[in-house]
Design an enzyme around this catalytic site. Structure first.
Site, PDB file in Angstrom:
ATOM      1  N   ASP A  73      36.967  22.373  68.955  1.00 48.73           N
ATOM      2  CA  ASP A  73      37.647  23.605  69.346  1.00 48.73           C
ATOM      3  C   ASP A  73      36.941  24.777  68.675  1.00 48.73           C
ATOM      4  O   ASP A  73      36.258  24.602  67.662  1.00 48.73           O
ATOM      5  CB  ASP A  73      39.119  23.585  68.946  1.00 48.73           C
ATOM      6  CG  ASP A  73      39.874  24.816  69.432  1.00 48.73           C
ATOM      7  OD1 ASP A  73      39.953  25.005  70.661  1.00 48.73           O
ATOM      8  OD2 ASP A  73      40.378  25.594  68.605  1.00 48.73           O
ATOM      9  N   SER A  74      37.140  25.966  69.234  1.00 45.04           N
ATOM     10  CA  SER A  74      36.548  27.151  68.632  1.00 45.04           C
ATOM     11  C   SER A  74      37.198  27.483  67.298  1.00 45.04           C
ATOM     12  O   SER A  74      36.631  28.240  66.510  1.00 45.04           O
ATOM     13  CB  SER A  74      36.686  28.347  69.579  1.00 45.04           C
ATOM     14  OG  SER A  74      38.045  28.606  69.860  1.00 45.04           O
ATOM     15  N   GLU A  89      46.647  33.304  64.829  1.00 44.30           N
ATOM     16  CA  GLU A  89      45.633  33.189  63.775  1.00 44.30           C
ATOM     17  C   GLU A  89      46.003  33.987  62.524  1.00 44.30           C
ATOM     18  O   GLU A  89      45.590  33.661  61.417  1.00 44.30           O
ATOM     19  CB  GLU A  89      44.280  33.663  64.310  1.00 44.30           C
ATOM     20  CG  GLU A  89      43.710  32.803  65.424  1.00 44.30           C
ATOM     21  CD  GLU A  89      42.697  31.787  64.944  1.00 44.30           C
ATOM     22  OE1 GLU A  89      42.149  31.969  63.851  1.00 44.30           O
ATOM     23  OE2 GLU A  89      42.470  30.797  65.670  1.00 44.30           O
ATOM     24  N   CYS A  94      39.631  22.809  73.850  1.00 45.01           N
ATOM     25  CA  CYS A  94      39.565  24.270  73.901  1.00 45.01           C
ATOM     26  C   CYS A  94      39.467  24.649  75.371  1.00 45.01           C
ATOM     27  O   CYS A  94      38.547  24.206  76.070  1.00 45.01           O
ATOM     28  CB  CYS A  94      38.335  24.765  73.136  1.00 45.01           C
ATOM     29  SG  CYS A  94      37.989  26.531  73.292  1.00 45.01           S
ATOM     30  N   CYS A 143      46.089  27.574  76.655  1.00 41.35           N
ATOM     31  CA  CYS A 143      45.359  27.797  75.404  1.00 41.35           C
ATOM     32  C   CYS A 143      46.042  26.951  74.342  1.00 41.35           C
ATOM     33  O   CYS A 143      47.278  26.955  74.235  1.00 41.35           O
ATOM     34  CB  CYS A 143      45.372  29.272  75.013  1.00 41.35           C
ATOM     35  SG  CYS A 143      44.636  29.593  73.384  1.00 41.35           S
TER      36      CYS A 143
END
Length: 273
Positions: A10-11, A158, A73, A192
């Site tokens: 994943d990013s 985040e 992702c 997402c």
């Protein structure tokens, strides 16, 4: 025969919500997670950049004995998966496989919608790729797909703001927008892997008659089926119940945030690409 872990890429952190469900369904396997946090987010980057970054990380997982890699992702699945599968894998190693998270969702969407109107909420990159409408049309051509880009949702997660009062404005804004696009939408896909952390807020503003789908369990069930249908890949996946985590950014920072996504403490290692 050489065996190795199942790679999960994943990013950043979001893929951990997928890995969490995969481990729950298939705890016997070894897993190697790679988060490209130093170059996140991917959602606003060009197709070429996402493809380049994703291929680099996939190659690294292959070098660490992964025969199967899951792009956990949506942006990478939308912008890089097809090119890697069709152009790169045949040249690199025809015995290795790379899977994504969009097709498993598209394959089963018809089980949930009765109105044949589906909403997809994702990053700007995923929405722009049209991957969900294209894949869903292959399996359920009668289904109308309405998309909504939610550029603030990943930053909210985040930055630990996903449960804050300030998150309500951005969640409600995008829920209202997508429901206005299709008045008969009865199913919404969280396109997402960060978005499951916002489920509490989303359900607050989503009508009770609209089904909300998160990808973790869908991808886990799809992987179970895939391994059953492909014993030649399954036998290359080592079974020691191990979990290893790599990040291209600070391991200390990764460990601090990643536990929210994975549901338990994580100890990662820094990877310099």
């Amino acid at each position: 025969m050489q065996t190795g872990p199942i790679g999960v890429f994943d990013s950043g952190y979001g893929g951990l919500t997928v890995l969490k469900e995969v481990v729950k369904h298939l705890p016997q396997y070894d897993y190697l997670y790679l988060g490209d946090n130093a170059r996140a987010p991917y959602g606003t980057r060009s197709f070429e950049t996402v493809y380049h970054y994703t291929l680099e990380c996939v190659n690294h997982l292959f070098s660490m004995d992964c025969s199967l890699v899951i792009l956990a992702c949506n942006t990478a699945s939308a912008k890089a998966l097809r090119s890697i599968q069709q152009n790169d894998l045949p040249k690199m190693d025809g015995n290795k496989r790379v899977l994504g998270v969009i097709r498993p969702t598209a394959e089963i969407i018809g089980r949930f919608t009765k109105s044949n109107e589906v909403g997809v909420m994702g990053t700007a990159g995923t929405v722009a790729s049209l991957s969900y409408p294209i894949e869903m049309e292959k399996f359920f051509p009668e289904t109308k797909v309405y998309q909504e880009a939610c550029p603030m949702w990943v930053p909210l997660v985040e930055n630990d703001e996903y449960d804050s009062p300030g998150a309500d404005y951005f969640v409600k804004q995008h829920i209202d927008r997508i429901l206005s696009k299709g008045t008969s939408i009865d199913t919404i896909v969280l396109g997402c892997t960060h978005y499951p952390l916002l489920i509490g807020k989303i359900l607050k503003y989503l009508p009770s008659n609209v089904k909300l789908l998160s990808q973790g369990e869908i991808v886990a069930n799809s992987l179970v089926d895939y391994l059953n249908r492909h014993p030649e890949i399954e036998e290359k996946c080592s079974k020691g119940g191990g979990r290893r985590f790599l990040t291209t950014d600070s391991a200390e920072s990764f460990d601090k945030h990643a536990s929210r996504f994975f549901g338990k403490p994580i100890q990662s290692e820094h990877l310099a690409l």
